[in-house]
Design an enzyme around this catalytic site. Structure first.
Site, mmCIF file in Angstrom:
data_model
loop_
_atom_site.group_PDB
_atom_site.id
_atom_site.type_symbol
_atom_site.label_atom_id
_atom_site.label_comp_id
_atom_site.label_asym_id
_atom_site.label_seq_id
_atom_site.Cartn_x
_atom_site.Cartn_y
_atom_site.Cartn_z
ATOM 1 C CB SER A 1 37.994 35.490 41.654
ATOM 2 O OG SER A 1 39.047 35.360 40.521
ATOM 3 C CG HIS B 1 41.370 40.923 41.495
ATOM 4 N ND1 HIS B 1 42.008 40.427 40.463
ATOM 5 C CD2 HIS B 1 41.154 39.936 42.251
ATOM 6 C CE1 HIS B 1 41.941 39.172 40.448
ATOM 7 N NE2 HIS B 1 41.591 38.752 41.436
ATOM 8 C CD GLN C 1 39.184 38.742 38.677
ATOM 9 O OE1 GLN C 1 38.226 38.302 39.711
ATOM 10 N NE2 GLN C 1 39.986 37.984 38.197
ATOM 11 C CD GLU C 2 42.539 39.328 35.860
ATOM 12 O OE1 GLU C 2 42.993 39.086 34.804
ATOM 13 O OE2 GLU C 2 42.257 38.518 36.807
ATOM 14 C CD GLU D 1 45.442 39.897 39.195
ATOM 15 O OE1 GLU D 1 45.168 40.366 37.785
ATOM 16 O OE2 GLU D 1 45.045 38.774 39.292
ATOM 17 C CG ASP E 1 39.379 37.207 33.944
ATOM 18 O OD1 ASP E 1 38.278 36.438 33.838
ATOM 19 O OD2 ASP E 1 40.080 36.569 35.064
ATOM 20 C CD GLU F 1 41.130 34.752 32.321
ATOM 21 O OE1 GLU F 1 42.004 35.323 31.821
ATOM 22 O OE2 GLU F 1 41.244 34.343 33.729
ATOM 23 C CG ASP G 1 40.781 31.517 35.413
ATOM 24 O OD1 ASP G 1 41.268 30.186 36.073
ATOM 25 O OD2 ASP G 1 40.901 32.506 36.142
ATOM 26 C CE LYS H 1 44.261 32.174 37.391
ATOM 27 N NZ LYS H 1 42.870 32.305 37.675
ATOM 28 C CG HIS I 1 49.415 36.797 37.984
ATOM 29 N ND1 HIS I 1 49.434 38.065 38.324
ATOM 30 C CD2 HIS I 1 48.245 36.890 37.126
ATOM 31 C CE1 HIS I 1 48.573 38.869 37.975
ATOM 32 N NE2 HIS I 1 47.591 38.216 37.143
ATOM 33 N NE ARG I 2 45.093 32.021 41.049
ATOM 34 C CZ ARG I 2 43.971 31.054 41.166
ATOM 35 N NH1 ARG I 2 44.184 29.682 41.251
ATOM 36 N NH2 ARG I 2 42.523 31.320 41.609
ATOM 37 C CB SER I 3 44.698 38.205 42.948
ATOM 38 O OG SER I 3 43.892 36.952 43.422
ATOM 39 C CE LYS J 1 44.941 35.869 34.315
ATOM 40 N NZ LYS J 1 43.384 36.582 34.347
#
Ligand code: PGA
Ligand code: ZN
Length: 427
Positions: A40, A153, A161-162, A203, A240, A284, A311, A336, A364-366, A387
Site C-alpha cells: 500500500s 494485506h 489494514q492493520e 505481516e 492503520d 495512522e 504514513d 520507513k 517495516h514494510r509488508s 511496528k
C-alpha cells in the site's frame, strides 16, 4: 574506505524479487543489507526500480537496480569513507539526480546506504545502534504488533489494514513481547473455536472473515482478557486504516465490511466512536494521502485523545513533514527508510519531527526480508515506537528478536517507556 559493492537479486517475504547489497571496505570488512518493499505504497514515495520485463517475475525483477549498484554506484562510491554516512548518501542522491530516485532506483540507493552503515559499524566493532546513535542510544521502542490483517494485506472483510496490539503496561521489550505473543495466541484460540480462519496475512496477523471492523476490535479486547491482561491498561490498540486504499473520488468506500460510502465527516465520526468505545491510542492514515483536510480535522478533533500518524501522507519526506507540522495535520510520523531512500534523509525526517514535538514510529514494510536494520535504527534514533508485524513469520520476528538482543546487551542501561501514556484513560 569502500572498496567494492555487490548486489544480488533475492526474494522477499511475498516471494517477489528484492535487492541484497554488500559493501566491502578496504580492510576486508563487509556487510549486507536487504531492501523491503510495500504493497500500500504512497504516491509520493521514492520509486523502487523494477525491470518491467514481463518474462521474469511478472515484471518485478530487480536486475537493473542490481546492475546500477555494481556499475555506476560502485564507481562513484569507491574510496569513500563508509563512516561518513551523510557524504555517502549525498553522493547517492546526487548521482541519481532525479527528484524521486527513479533513475537508479530507491531500492538500489537504500541497499547501499544501509549496507554502508553496517560495514562502518562493523569496522569499528560497535553494534549498529551504537554506531548510528552513539552512547545515548539506550531507549528501546514500544512494539506495535499487527495481529489482524485487512485491506491490501489480506483477503478479509476488514477495511482497516492493520489492527495492532500495543503492550502499554510492559516495562521492557521482553515483557512487551510476552504480553503480545500470549494475546496473539489467545486470538488464535478464539478464531479456532469460532471456526474462523487462522491462516495469516502478509505481516503475520490473522485474516479472518469477521463481520466488520468493530468485530476485530472486540476480538482483540476479548483475547487480551483471555490472556490474563487488562484492555487499555496492559494492552492498547493502534490502527492503520491505510485509508488511501479505500478512498474514492467522493469519499471513502468501506466496501469490505459492507459499511459502504462515508464522507470525510462521517469517517471522522466513525473513528470518534471507535476511540470512545475501544482502547485505541493511535490511528495512522485515517484519511487518504491527498486528504489533508481530513488529517487536519482529525488532529483538531481527536489529537488530544489519540496519536494521529501520517504514513502515505508524509512518506518519510522532510518536505511533506514540514508541511504537516505547519498545518497541524498529524502528531506523529511513520518512518520507513525505503519511502525516502537513504539513511541520512530518514534521520533528517526524524530530526524534523522531534523539533516539532512529534512522535515517530519506525516501520517495516509488508514485503520484508530477515534484515534487522530497523530494530537497530529505532534504538539509534530513540524513536520510542516500532511496528514490525505480528509475533509470527520469521521476517517479522527477526526485528523483535533483534530488539530483545539489544535490550539484553544494554542491560541496566536499557530504557523503555510507554509513549502513549498521555492518551491513557481508564477503560
Ligand atoms: P506497506 O504497508 O508496507 O504495504 O506499504 C505498511 C503500512 O501501510 O504501514
Ligand atoms: Zn501505513
Amino acid at each position: 574506505k569502500i572498496r567494492a559493492l555487490e548486489a544480488l537479486e533475492i526474494l522477499d517475504s511475498r516471494g517477489r524479487p528484492t535487492l541484497e547489497v554488500r559493501v566491502t571496505l578496504e580492510g576486508g570488512v563487509s556487510a549486507t543489507a536487504g531492501v523491503p518493499s510495500g504493497a500500500s505504497t504512497g504516491v509520493n514515495e521514492a520509486v523502487e526500480r523494477r525491470d518491467n520485463d514481463p518474462a521474469r517475475y511478472g515484471g518485478k525483477g530487480v536486475l537493473m537496480a542490481a546492475g546500477a549498484v555494481r556499475g555506476e554506484i560502485a564507481g562513484a562510491l569507491r574510496g569513500w569513507d563508509a563512516a561518513d554516512q551523510q557524504g555517502v548518501d549525498r553522493t547517492l542522491v546526487e548521482l541519481d539526480g532525479s527528484p524521486n530516485k527513479s533513475r537508479l532506483g530507491a531500492n538500489a540507493l537504500l541497499g547501499v546506504s544501509m549496507a554502508a552503515a553496517r560495514a562502518a559499524a562493523r569496522a569499528t566493532g560497535r553494534p549498529l545502534y551504537a554506531h548510528l546513535g552513539g552512547e545515548a542510544a539506550t531507549l528501546l521502542p514500544m512494539p506495535c504488533l499487527n495481529v489482524l490483517n485487512g485491506g491490501q494485506h489480506a483477503d478479509s472483510s476488514l477495511d482497516v489494514q492493520e489492527f495492532m496490539l500495543v503492550p502499554v503496561g510492559a516495562s521492557s521489550v521482553a515483557k512487551a513481547m510476552r504480553v503480545a505473543a500470549e494475546t496473539y495466541a489467545a486470538i488464535r484460540e478464539n478464531l479456532h473455536e469460532r471456526g474462523l480462519a487462522t491462516a495469516v496475512g502478509d505481516e503475520g496477523g490473522f485474516a479472518p472473515n469477521l463481520p466488520d471492523n468493530e468485530a476485530a476490535l472486540a476480538l482483540i479486547v476479548e483475547a487480551t482478557e483471555r490472556a490474563g491482561y487488562r484492555p487499555g491498561a496492559d494492552v492498547a490498540i493502534a490502527l492503520d486504516p491505510a485509508a488511501s486504499s479505500f478512498a474514492a473520488t467522493d469519499g471513502y468506500n468501506l466496501a469490505r465490511s459492507r459499511t459502504g460510502m462515508l464522507n470525510r465527516a462521517q469517517l471522522l465520526e466513525l473513528y470518534g466512536r471507535w476511540v470512545e468505545r475501544w482502547p485505541i491510542v493511535s490511528i495512522e492514515d485515517g484519511f487518504g494521502e491527498e486528504d489533508w483536510t481530513g488529517f487536519v480535522a482529525q488532529t483538531a478533533a481527536q489529537g488530544e485523545r489519540i496519536q494521529v500518524v501520517g504514513d502515505d501522507l508524509l512518506v518519510t519526506n522532510p518536505r511533506f513533514i514540514a508541511k504537516a507540522i505547519d498545518e497541524r495535520a498529524c502528531t506523529a510520523a511513520l518512518i520507513k527508510l525505503n519511502q525516502i531512500g537513504t539513511v541520512s534523509e530518514t534521520v533528517e525526517a526524524i530530526t524534523l519531527c522531534r523539533k516539532a514535538g512529534w512522535a515517530t514510529m519506525v516501520s517495516h514494510r509488508s514485503g520484508e526480508t530477515t534484515d534487522t536494520f530497523i530494530a537497530d535504527f529505532a534504538v539509534a534514533m530513540g524513536s520510542g515506537q516500532i511496528k514490525a508485524g505480528a509475533p509470527c513469520r520469521g521476517e517479522r520476528l527477526a526485528k523483535y528478536n533483534r530488539l530483545l538482543a539489544i535490550e539484553a546487551e544494554l542491560g541496566a542501561r536499557a530504557r523503555f517507556e510507554n509513549p502513549f501514556a498521555r492518551y491513557g484513560r481508564s477503560w
